[in-house]
Design an enzyme around this catalytic site. Structure first.
Site, PDB file in Angstrom:
ATOM      1  N   GLY A  20      42.756  34.379  30.130  1.00 35.74           N
ATOM      2  CA  GLY A  20      43.850  35.301  29.841  1.00 35.74           C
ATOM      3  C   GLY A  20      44.060  35.638  28.371  1.00 35.74           C
ATOM      4  O   GLY A  20      45.152  36.023  27.969  1.00 35.74           O
ATOM      5  N   ARG A  96      37.425  39.508  40.813  1.00 34.90           N
ATOM      6  CA  ARG A  96      37.260  40.021  42.173  1.00 34.90           C
ATOM      7  C   ARG A  96      37.045  41.528  42.108  1.00 34.90           C
ATOM      8  O   ARG A  96      37.582  42.184  41.217  1.00 34.90           O
ATOM      9  CB  ARG A  96      38.515  39.753  43.011  1.00 34.90           C
ATOM     10  CG  ARG A  96      38.695  38.312  43.388  1.00 34.90           C
ATOM     11  CD  ARG A  96      37.718  37.918  44.494  1.00 34.90           C
ATOM     12  NE  ARG A  96      37.579  36.474  44.553  1.00 34.90           N
ATOM     13  CZ  ARG A  96      38.339  35.685  45.294  1.00 34.90           C
ATOM     14  NH1 ARG A  96      39.280  36.214  46.038  1.00 34.90           N
ATOM     15  NH2 ARG A  96      38.150  34.390  45.291  1.00 34.90           N
ATOM     16  N   LEU A  98      37.974  44.981  43.471  1.00 37.02           N
ATOM     17  CA  LEU A  98      39.100  45.530  44.242  1.00 37.02           C
ATOM     18  C   LEU A  98      38.583  46.364  45.411  1.00 37.02           C
ATOM     19  O   LEU A  98      37.680  47.187  45.222  1.00 37.02           O
ATOM     20  CB  LEU A  98      39.980  46.408  43.351  1.00 37.02           C
ATOM     21  CG  LEU A  98      40.770  45.699  42.252  1.00 37.02           C
ATOM     22  CD1 LEU A  98      41.455  46.736  41.352  1.00 37.02           C
ATOM     23  CD2 LEU A  98      41.790  44.738  42.833  1.00 37.02           C
ATOM     24  N   ASN A 112      39.914  48.671  33.233  1.00 34.57           N
ATOM     25  CA  ASN A 112      39.176  47.412  33.180  1.00 34.57           C
ATOM     26  C   ASN A 112      38.556  47.265  31.799  1.00 34.57           C
ATOM     27  O   ASN A 112      38.248  48.261  31.146  1.00 34.57           O
ATOM     28  CB  ASN A 112      38.061  47.415  34.239  1.00 34.57           C
ATOM     29  CG  ASN A 112      37.273  46.117  34.253  1.00 34.57           C
ATOM     30  OD1 ASN A 112      37.843  45.030  34.092  1.00 34.57           O
ATOM     31  ND2 ASN A 112      35.962  46.199  34.422  1.00 34.57           N
ATOM     32  N   HIS A 114      35.214  45.614  30.015  1.00 35.23           N
ATOM     33  CA  HIS A 114      33.900  45.080  30.393  1.00 35.23           C
ATOM     34  C   HIS A 114      33.131  44.704  29.119  1.00 35.23           C
ATOM     35  O   HIS A 114      33.066  45.502  28.186  1.00 35.23           O
ATOM     36  CB  HIS A 114      33.142  46.131  31.203  1.00 35.23           C
ATOM     37  CG  HIS A 114      31.847  45.618  31.722  1.00 35.23           C
ATOM     38  ND1 HIS A 114      31.775  44.755  32.798  1.00 35.23           N
ATOM     39  CD2 HIS A 114      30.578  45.807  31.303  1.00 35.23           C
ATOM     40  CE1 HIS A 114      30.509  44.443  33.009  1.00 35.23           C
ATOM     41  NE2 HIS A 114      29.768  45.073  32.117  1.00 35.23           N
TER      42      HIS A 114
END
Ligand code: GRF
Length: 194
Positions: A20, A96, A98, A112, A114
Site C-alpha cells: 500500500g 486480482r 476485475l 491502474n 503498472h
C-alpha cells in the site's frame, strides 16, 4: 463530491492487495490544497494486506471482499461504492483481475498503475522481463482500466534508465519511487475533468 478544507473533492476508492505504498502517497496528496480528490474508501481482497493499516492511521473506511467472481459479492461491492459516492477507483498493487461485468457496472473511471512502460510488459514480473530483454529504459504507467489487461488509455508515464548493475529488486525500487510521483498527478488530472 466531499468538501475538505473548503474545497470540493471527488470521492475515490483505492483497491489494494499488499504494502500500500501507492495508497499512502495518494492519501498524502489528497490532503493538499490543490488536490481534487479525496480517498474515501479502501478495498482489499486480502485481509492481511499491510496497506490496510492506512485505514486506521488516516481514518478511512475499509472493506474486504473475496473477489471470487460471485455475482452477489459484485452487487454488494457496487452498492458500497454507490453508498460512498465513489466516482473513481484506483487500483494500487491490486492483484486480482476485475471481472468484465464489474467494469461495465461501475459507472465511474477505473485507473491502474503498472510497473512498466506500457504497452511493453503487460502482466506480472515486469522488472525480470525488462532486465532479461536488456531494455535501456523501463518505468511506470497510469492507465484507464478496460476489459483487456493493462491495455486502456494511458494517462501518464515516467521513463527511467535501466542500469547495467540493476537487479529486478533495485529496478523495482527505483520504478516504485516514480509510481509514487505520477499516480497522484494522474489521478488529479482525471479528477479535475470530472
Ligand atoms: C507497484 O509496483 C505496482 O505498480 C504493482 O505492485 C506494486 C504495489 O506496491 N502493481 P504498493 O502496494 O503500492 O506498495
Amino acid at each position: 463530491m466531499t468538501k475538505l478544507n473548503g474545497i470540493d473533492r471527488i470521492n475515490t476508492a483505492v483497491f489494494i492487495s499488499g504494502t500500500g505504498s501507492n495508497l499512502k502517497k495518494l492519501i498524502k496528496f489528497s490532503q493538499k490544497k490543490n488536490s481534487k480528490f479525496k480517498i474515501s474508501l479502501i478495498i482489499s481482497n486480502n485481509y492481511r494486506a499491510k496497506g490496510l493499516k492506512y485505514s486506521n492511521i488516516f481514518k478511512i473506511k475499509k472493506k474486504i471482499y473475496k473477489f471470487d467472481s460471485s455475482k452477489n459479492e459484485e452487487k454488494l461491492l457496487i452498492k458500497e461504492l454507490k453508498k460512498n459516492k465513489i466516482k473513481i477507483i484506483c487500483l494500487a498493487g491490486f492483484m486480482r483481475i476485475l471481472p468484465k461485468s464489474f467494469i461495465k457496472s461501475f459507472k465511474g473511471i477505473i485507473l491502474n498503475i503498472h510497473p512498466s512502460l506500457l504497452p511493453k510488459f503487460k502482466g506480472l514480473n515486469t522488472h525480470v522481463r525488462a532486465i532479461k530483454n536488456k531494455e535501456k529504459y523501463s518505468g511506470c504507467t497510469v492507465h484507464i482500466v478496460n476489459s483487456k489487461l493493462d491495455s486502456g488509455k494511458i494517462i501518464l508515464q515516467k521513463k527511467i534508465r535501466v542500469l547495467k548493475k540493476d537487479t529486478p529488486k533495485t529496478l523495482a525500487k527505483r520504478v516504485l519511487k516514480q509510481e509514487h510521483i505520477i499516480y497522484p498527478k494522474a489521478l488529479n488530472k482525471i479528477a479535475v475533468n470530472l
